[in-house]
Design a protein around this motif. Structure first.
Motif, PDB file in Angstrom:
ATOM      1  N   ASP A 109      43.034 -27.126  47.463  1.00  0.00           N
ATOM      2  CA  ASP A 109      41.711 -27.164  46.838  1.00  0.00           C
ATOM      3  C   ASP A 109      41.543 -26.173  45.690  1.00  0.00           C
ATOM      4  O   ASP A 109      40.568 -26.247  44.960  1.00  0.00           O
ATOM      5  CB  ASP A 109      40.624 -26.836  47.877  1.00  0.00           C
ATOM      6  CG  ASP A 109      40.747 -27.673  49.139  1.00  0.00           C
ATOM      7  OD1 ASP A 109      40.973 -28.893  49.007  1.00  0.00           O
ATOM      8  OD2 ASP A 109      40.623 -27.109  50.239  1.00  0.00           O
ATOM      9  N   LYS A 124      32.039 -29.068  45.407  1.00  0.00           N
ATOM     10  CA  LYS A 124      31.097 -30.182  45.567  1.00  0.00           C
ATOM     11  C   LYS A 124      30.318 -30.455  44.295  1.00  0.00           C
ATOM     12  O   LYS A 124      29.843 -31.576  44.077  1.00  0.00           O
ATOM     13  CB  LYS A 124      30.133 -29.868  46.707  1.00  0.00           C
ATOM     14  CG  LYS A 124      30.758 -29.950  48.092  1.00  0.00           C
ATOM     15  CD  LYS A 124      29.760 -29.625  49.168  1.00  0.00           C
ATOM     16  CE  LYS A 124      30.358 -29.744  50.562  1.00  0.00           C
ATOM     17  NZ  LYS A 124      29.399 -29.380  51.634  1.00  0.00           N
ATOM     18  N   ARG A 147      43.619 -23.137  51.910  1.00  0.00           N
ATOM     19  CA  ARG A 147      42.912 -23.883  50.852  1.00  0.00           C
ATOM     20  C   ARG A 147      43.816 -24.240  49.670  1.00  0.00           C
ATOM     21  O   ARG A 147      43.321 -24.539  48.584  1.00  0.00           O
ATOM     22  CB  ARG A 147      41.727 -23.055  50.344  1.00  0.00           C
ATOM     23  CG  ARG A 147      40.648 -22.723  51.362  1.00  0.00           C
ATOM     24  CD  ARG A 147      39.941 -23.955  51.933  1.00  0.00           C
ATOM     25  NE  ARG A 147      39.283 -24.773  50.951  1.00  0.00           N
ATOM     26  CZ  ARG A 147      37.976 -24.730  50.668  1.00  0.00           C
ATOM     27  NH1 ARG A 147      37.207 -23.867  51.322  1.00  0.00           N
ATOM     28  NH2 ARG A 147      37.440 -25.532  49.785  1.00  0.00           N
ATOM     29  N   THR A 158      33.824 -24.001  48.368  1.00  0.00           N
ATOM     30  CA  THR A 158      33.359 -25.310  48.843  1.00  0.00           C
ATOM     31  C   THR A 158      32.152 -25.782  48.034  1.00  0.00           C
ATOM     32  O   THR A 158      32.077 -26.957  47.634  1.00  0.00           O
ATOM     33  CB  THR A 158      33.028 -25.246  50.336  1.00  0.00           C
ATOM     34  OG1 THR A 158      34.217 -24.926  51.064  1.00  0.00           O
ATOM     35  CG2 THR A 158      32.475 -26.578  50.826  1.00  0.00           C
ATOM     36  N   ASP A 203      35.228 -18.607  50.863  1.00  0.00           N
ATOM     37  CA  ASP A 203      35.456 -19.986  51.302  1.00  0.00           C
ATOM     38  C   ASP A 203      34.217 -20.845  51.056  1.00  0.00           C
ATOM     39  O   ASP A 203      34.307 -21.974  50.543  1.00  0.00           O
ATOM     40  CB  ASP A 203      35.812 -19.979  52.781  1.00  0.00           C
ATOM     41  CG  ASP A 203      36.312 -21.333  53.259  1.00  0.00           C
ATOM     42  OD1 ASP A 203      37.364 -21.780  52.786  1.00  0.00           O
ATOM     43  OD2 ASP A 203      35.637 -21.940  54.114  1.00  0.00           O
ATOM     44  N   ASN A 204      33.062 -20.319  51.391  1.00  0.00           N
ATOM     45  CA  ASN A 204      31.819 -21.069  51.210  1.00  0.00           C
ATOM     46  C   ASN A 204      31.495 -21.287  49.741  1.00  0.00           C
ATOM     47  O   ASN A 204      30.996 -22.349  49.347  1.00  0.00           O
ATOM     48  CB  ASN A 204      30.671 -20.338  51.900  1.00  0.00           C
ATOM     49  CG  ASN A 204      30.811 -20.326  53.417  1.00  0.00           C
ATOM     50  OD1 ASN A 204      31.461 -21.187  53.989  1.00  0.00           O
ATOM     51  ND2 ASN A 204      30.204 -19.333  54.063  1.00  0.00           N
TER      52      ASN A 204
END
Length: 219
Positions: free
Chosen positions: A77, A217, A74, A213, A209-210
Motif C-alpha cells: 500500500d 481512501k 503495508r 488508510t 497506519d490510520n
C-alpha cells in the motif's frame, strides 16, 4: 539538532496502558500538516511515507522495530523511504553510511545491525568506526569505499540539508505521509504525556497506519 520536542525522560517514569489512535485520525492530535506540501513519487493508490531519522537517536532506535514490522505489513500500500538527518553537517558519517549502504543494496542486511552496534554495543559512530564495523560484518571494503566516495553518494549527501529545509523537519523521528502530513512520537505524545517510549512508539505507528488508510481512501 533535536530528537523529540518533549522531555523524554519524563515519559520513562510512568508506565502507560495500551493506546490506540482513533480510526479517524485527528489533525493536531495524531498529525499536523506541512506548511509547504512536497511532491511525492507514489503513483495510483499507493501512499508515500518518509521517515526522517538518525542512527544514534535513541528514540529512532525504539521506534525502528515497530516501524519495520509496519512497513512489511503495508508494503503493498505504500512507497517507503528514509532520510538520515545529517547531524554534524554536510559530512555527517552516519548519513554517509546510510546512503552508501542504500547505494550498495545492503540496507536490508545492515540497517538493524547499525542500530544495535550503536545502542547495544555502544559503538561511537565515527567515520573510522562505522567503516570498520561494516567490513567486520562482511561488506567488501574496496567496494564499500568506492561507493562511499562515489559521485552519486556524495551528491545525495550534499542534498540532505535542502531536503530538510523543504520539509521543515527539525526533530527525529518524524514521519511524513503523502508529502503533506506529518506525525511523530512528539506529536502523538503531546496529548499522551504519561506514555512510556515503547507504548508511544506503538501509538505513533497506529496513528501512521490510520493516516495512510485515510489518505489512500481519498485517492
Amino acid at each position: 539538532m533535536r530528537y523529540l520536542r518533549f522531555a523524554v525522560a519524563a515519559l520513562g517514569l510512568v508506565a502507560s496502558t495500551a493506546f490506540a489512535s482513533p480510526a479517524d485520525p485527528k489533525l493536531g492530535t495524531d498529525y499536523v500538516q506541512l506548511a509547504s506540501p512536497q511532491p511525492v513519487q507514489a503513483v495510483g493508490k499507493k501512499v508515500e511515507v518518509i521517515e526522517f531519522f538518525m542512527y544514534h537517536c535513541p528514540h529512532c532506535n525504539v521506534l525502528e522495530p515497530f516501524l519495520a514490522e509496519w512497513v512489511k505489513k503495508r508494503s503493498n500500500d505504500i512507497v517507503f523511504k528514509r532520510v538520515h538527518m545529517p547531524f554534524t553537517g554536510a559530512n555527517d558519517p552516519e548519513a554517509h553510511l546510510y546512503l552508501t549502504l542504500e547505494a550498495m543494496g545492503k540496507l536490508d542486511e545492515m540497517h538493524a545491525k547499525v542500530f544495535k552496534a550503536i545502542h547495544v554495543d555502544r559503538m561511537r559512530p565515527t567515520e573510522p568506526a562505522l567503516i570498520d564495523f561494516v567490513v567486520k560484518n562482511g561488506v567488501d571494503k574496496a567496494k564499500f569505499m568506492d561507493t562511499w566516495n562515489s559521485f552519486g553518494v556524495m551528491t545525495k549527501l550534499k542534498r540532505l540539508q535542502s531536503i530538510l529545509n523543504a520539509y521543515k523537519v527539525d526533530s527525529v523521528p518524524t514521519l511524513v505521509i503523502d508529502g503533506k502530513l506529518m506525525t511523530s512520537p512528539s506529536v502523538v505524545g503531546a496529548s499522551n504525556p504519561s506514555m512510556d517510549e515503547a507504548s508511544l512508539s506503538r501509538a505513533t505507528i497506529q496513528a501512521l497506519d490510520n493516516i495512510v488508510t485515510k489518505v489512500a481512501k481519498s485517492k
